[in-house]
Design a protein around this motif. Sequence first.
Motif, PDB file in Angstrom:
ATOM      1  N   ASP A  76       0.799  -1.229   0.000  1.00  0.00           N
ATOM      2  CA  ASP A  76       0.000   0.000   0.000  1.00  0.00           C
ATOM      3  C   ASP A  76       0.831   1.278   0.000  1.00  0.00           C
ATOM      4  OD1 ASP A  76      -2.292  -1.513  -0.013  1.00  0.00           O
ATOM      5  OD2 ASP A  76      -2.631  -1.351   2.147  1.00  0.00           O
ATOM      6  N   ASN A  77       2.105   1.200   0.367  1.00  0.00           N
ATOM      7  CA  ASN A  77       2.921   2.416   0.430  1.00  0.00           C
ATOM      8  C   ASN A  77       3.760   2.633  -0.826  1.00  0.00           C
ATOM      9  OD1 ASN A  77       4.776   0.288   0.994  1.00  0.00           O
ATOM     10  ND2 ASN A  77       6.101   1.695   2.124  1.00  0.00           N
ATOM     11  N   ALA A 134      -3.114   9.419  -5.958  1.00  0.00           N
ATOM     12  CA  ALA A 134      -3.806   8.694  -4.881  1.00  0.00           C
ATOM     13  C   ALA A 134      -2.838   8.332  -3.755  1.00  0.00           C
ATOM     14  CB  ALA A 134      -4.463   7.432  -5.441  1.00  0.00           C
ATOM     15  N   GLU A 152      -2.124  11.459  -1.723  1.00  0.00           N
ATOM     16  CA  GLU A 152      -3.278  11.776  -0.871  1.00  0.00           C
ATOM     17  C   GLU A 152      -3.363  10.844   0.332  1.00  0.00           C
ATOM     18  OE1 GLU A 152      -6.608  11.663  -3.559  1.00  0.00           O
ATOM     19  OE2 GLU A 152      -6.093  13.619  -4.431  1.00  0.00           O
ATOM     20  N   GLU A 153      -2.925   9.605   0.151  1.00  0.00           N
ATOM     21  CA  GLU A 153      -3.016   8.608   1.224  1.00  0.00           C
ATOM     22  C   GLU A 153      -1.875   8.708   2.235  1.00  0.00           C
ATOM     23  OE1 GLU A 153      -3.072   3.786   1.628  1.00  0.00           O
ATOM     24  OE2 GLU A 153      -3.956   4.682  -0.150  1.00  0.00           O
ATOM     25  N   ILE A 154      -0.619   8.800   1.755  1.00  0.00           N
ATOM     26  CA  ILE A 154       0.516   8.760   2.690  1.00  0.00           C
ATOM     27  C   ILE A 154       1.413   9.999   2.619  1.00  0.00           C
ATOM     28  CG2 ILE A 154       0.512   6.240   2.728  1.00  0.00           C
ATOM     29  CD1 ILE A 154       3.095   6.326   1.036  1.00  0.00           C
TER      30      ILE A 154
END
Length: 162
Positions: A9-10, A35, A38-40
Amino acid sequence: MIQKIETSDNVVAFRAVGEVTAQDYKTVIAPAVKALVEEINEINFLFLIDSELENFTATAWLEDAMMGLRNLGKWNRAAIVTDSDKAISFTNGFSYIVPGEFRGYKKEKIKEALSWVQGSEIPVMNTKEIASEPYIDPDDLGEENLSNGYSDADDIDYNYKA
């Protein structure tokens, strides 16, 4: 064409095959990078170039540069995996001029590259693989295997108490 590679996911990871165009960057790479930011709030990026560099259109290279500039402060780790020595050298020098770490890898080192991008430089090992490795007892090596007559055992303090 650019294909997304599923990974942790990273990280965002991609594979370039055949002709690569600016449209590939805009429809595949840019949305995934956006994306991830925005997430990490950083970019960990792996790009496997499974195509000749000549197959990248001029506009693809321009889109690549623009994507890099748009996210200049967000780059954490980026690995470029290719058999092109020039691309590897260019990538390795990139860390000196932009924020983040950039490394070039040969294709046979893709697992090492992915491990580094994910932030775990020590590869995760399968315990079944470890169990199948032969165990070599250092005591079985004997004096004839000590090249300089010096033994690591000389450095051990057997009286040490923690």
